[in-house]
Scaffold this motif. Sequence first.
Motif, short mmCIF file in Angstrom:
data_model
loop_
_atom_site.label_atom_id
_atom_site.label_comp_id
_atom_site.label_asym_id
_atom_site.label_seq_id
_atom_site.Cartn_x
_atom_site.Cartn_y
_atom_site.Cartn_z
N LEU A 260 -29.64 -19.42 -0.59
CA LEU A 260 -29.70 -18.08 -0.02
C LEU A 260 -29.26 -17.02 -1.02
CD1 LEU A 260 -28.22 -18.62 3.54
CD2 LEU A 260 -30.53 -17.88 3.00
N ASN A 261 -28.40 -17.37 -1.95
CA ASN A 261 -27.78 -16.37 -2.82
C ASN A 261 -28.36 -16.35 -4.22
OD1 ASN A 261 -25.94 -15.60 -0.78
ND2 ASN A 261 -24.65 -17.36 -1.25
N THR A 262 -29.56 -16.91 -4.43
CA THR A 262 -30.11 -16.97 -5.78
C THR A 262 -30.84 -15.70 -6.17
OG1 THR A 262 -32.09 -18.04 -4.89
CG2 THR A 262 -30.34 -19.48 -5.72
N LEU A 263 -31.23 -14.87 -5.24
CA LEU A 263 -31.99 -13.67 -5.56
C LEU A 263 -31.07 -12.58 -6.11
CD1 LEU A 263 -34.51 -13.31 -2.60
CD2 LEU A 263 -34.95 -14.10 -4.90
N THR A 264 -31.42 -12.06 -7.27
CA THR A 264 -30.70 -10.91 -7.81
C THR A 264 -31.14 -9.65 -7.07
OG1 THR A 264 -32.39 -10.50 -9.48
CG2 THR A 264 -30.60 -12.03 -10.06
N SER A 265 -30.43 -8.57 -7.32
CA SER A 265 -30.77 -7.31 -6.64
C SER A 265 -32.18 -6.86 -7.00
CB SER A 265 -29.75 -6.23 -7.01
OG SER A 265 -28.46 -6.57 -6.53
N ASP A 266 -32.54 -6.99 -8.29
CA ASP A 266 -33.88 -6.58 -8.71
C ASP A 266 -34.94 -7.47 -8.09
OD1 ASP A 266 -32.76 -4.57 -10.20
OD2 ASP A 266 -32.78 -5.70 -12.09
N ALA A 267 -34.69 -8.78 -8.10
CA ALA A 267 -35.67 -9.71 -7.51
C ALA A 267 -35.80 -9.49 -6.02
CB ALA A 267 -35.27 -11.15 -7.81
N LEU A 268 -34.67 -9.23 -5.36
CA LEU A 268 -34.71 -8.97 -3.92
C LEU A 268 -35.47 -7.69 -3.62
CD1 LEU A 268 -33.81 -9.69 -1.06
CD2 LEU A 268 -31.69 -8.45 -1.49
N LEU A 366 -33.35 -2.86 4.50
CA LEU A 366 -33.74 -4.27 4.46
C LEU A 366 -32.80 -5.07 3.56
CD1 LEU A 366 -37.63 -3.96 4.26
CD2 LEU A 366 -36.29 -4.76 6.19
N MET A 367 -32.42 -4.50 2.43
CA MET A 367 -31.50 -5.21 1.53
C MET A 367 -30.14 -5.39 2.19
SD MET A 367 -32.44 -3.49 -2.17
CE MET A 367 -31.36 -4.60 -3.09
N ALA A 368 -29.66 -4.36 2.89
CA ALA A 368 -28.39 -4.49 3.60
C ALA A 368 -28.49 -5.55 4.69
CB ALA A 368 -27.98 -3.14 4.20
N VAL A 447 -36.96 -10.33 7.85
CA VAL A 447 -36.61 -9.46 6.73
C VAL A 447 -37.39 -9.85 5.48
CG1 VAL A 447 -34.73 -8.79 5.17
CG2 VAL A 447 -34.33 -8.91 7.63
N MET A 448 -37.62 -11.15 5.27
CA MET A 448 -38.28 -11.61 4.06
C MET A 448 -39.79 -11.71 4.21
SD MET A 448 -35.71 -11.84 2.15
CE MET A 448 -36.34 -12.64 0.70
N THR A 449 -40.33 -11.20 5.30
CA THR A 449 -41.78 -11.23 5.51
C THR A 449 -42.49 -10.42 4.43
OG1 THR A 449 -41.54 -11.50 7.90
CG2 THR A 449 -43.64 -10.65 7.11
N GLN A 450 -43.59 -10.93 3.95
CA GLN A 450 -44.43 -10.21 3.00
C GLN A 450 -45.83 -10.07 3.57
OE1 GLN A 450 -43.90 -12.50 -0.73
NE2 GLN A 450 -42.99 -10.64 -1.55
N SER A 451 -46.48 -8.98 3.21
CA SER A 451 -47.83 -8.72 3.69
C SER A 451 -48.80 -8.83 2.52
CB SER A 451 -47.91 -7.33 4.32
OG SER A 451 -49.21 -7.09 4.80
N GLU A 452 -49.93 -9.49 2.77
CA GLU A 452 -50.93 -9.68 1.73
C GLU A 452 -52.26 -9.04 2.08
OE1 GLU A 452 -51.15 -13.91 1.53
OE2 GLU A 452 -49.42 -14.09 0.22
#
Length: 457
Positions: A260-268, A366-368, A447-452
Amino acid sequence: MAKNNLLPFCHLLQSVCYRTFLIGKTHRIASVSLLSLLPLVANAEALSLQQAVDKAINQDDWLISSQQKENAIRALAQGVTALPDPKINVGLLNMPTDSFDFNQEAMTQFSVSISQMFPAGDTLRLAGEKYATQGDQMPLMRDNRRAMLAMEVSNIWLTAYSYEESIKLVKQNRTLFEQLHEAVESGYSSAYGRAKQQDLVRSELELIKLDHRLTQLRQEKENALKKLSQYIFPKMVDHDASDQSITLKNAADPISGTSLNTLTSDALAAHLSQHPLVRIVDVQSNTAQIDKVIAEQKYKPEWGVTLGYGYRGDDLSGKSRADLASIAVSVSVPIFSSRRQDAQVKAASLQVESFISEKQLVLKELMAKYRVLTSDINLLDQRIRLYQTKLLPSYRESAQAMLNAYTSNDGVFSDVVQARIATLNAHIELLNISIERFKRLAELNYVMTQSEGVKLK
């Protein structure tokens, strides 16, 4: 002491606690995959959570309405690019009023003209782009709606599941209390029994309290299933939902992925920038930019072309007269409207800037939310491990010690009852914590949903 049938479920939850899961561009959080192993049996049909989510999405009227709205907007996008309709004028010019003789005067003629206006600059093309861009919002809104439905249905389904499992735990403990009641009753009626009357009364009271607790849990479960019926079982509201059953399949954890904690702020931030809500703001920003360009087109002149043909009759002596052809070009001169156009361009520019700020606001929210959910999940993991490794074994040992002390005439019956009730409550609390963790995963999945669906320019 009752056999702890909840432990396989807890072990499965614990294995998931250490792993979570960004799967592909759609970022399906593992909760959906794992929870698909939990079948809901309703109306004699085994229905997993994933199937419930799929049914809710397939039966959602809002999605159908959104598709129809998109079709309407895209139809308008094709229509607005057409030029304005040409105008045809037909007239009889310079007819003498003393005789109304068409051939009397040389200037009398039958006139036919056609005129065509051309809007300023690229207004037509830009208007079509604006409607097409507005249509691009609809797939993104549907993606967001599907993700929200998945989260809402998951939460309701898990609530019903928690009540079902709580009912099972209470039933198991009620069986133990029945056996304990029989032992107390036998000891009380026996001439050599050591059970007291208050012990018998207390055991009967606890059975009644467990029955009341079962009734309350069944009511809560039925309410949850009724609420779920609005998404997947419209006809279930007319039937008694208390007989519905939710069970857990015995299956190994199929989940693998990153922590869960591997994403950096930029990657997130890069990942969340593909969330439907963020991309909707991007589309709205694109629409505002087109509005700005359309407003700038008004600085350019509008053009018009008129073609005319005039037919004249012969003169009074019988000689033919030449027919007349004409062509005219008109152009607007945007002089007096410059103040209005300046205001429109400035307003459109400010609107674009507002959407840039709104995008940053949505991203920050979303980040919060991501950080809150991951923190909650980690803390819930700790609570689950604490219950599994320390609290539950301590409760079981305490209950067994109280029972041994009572059977050896060295304890009181109320301590036995309290220890067993505390053990039951601990099992139910562990179940609730585990269910709460799954609910957090369902929210994280949203929160982590992505749209394509839409490729933005």
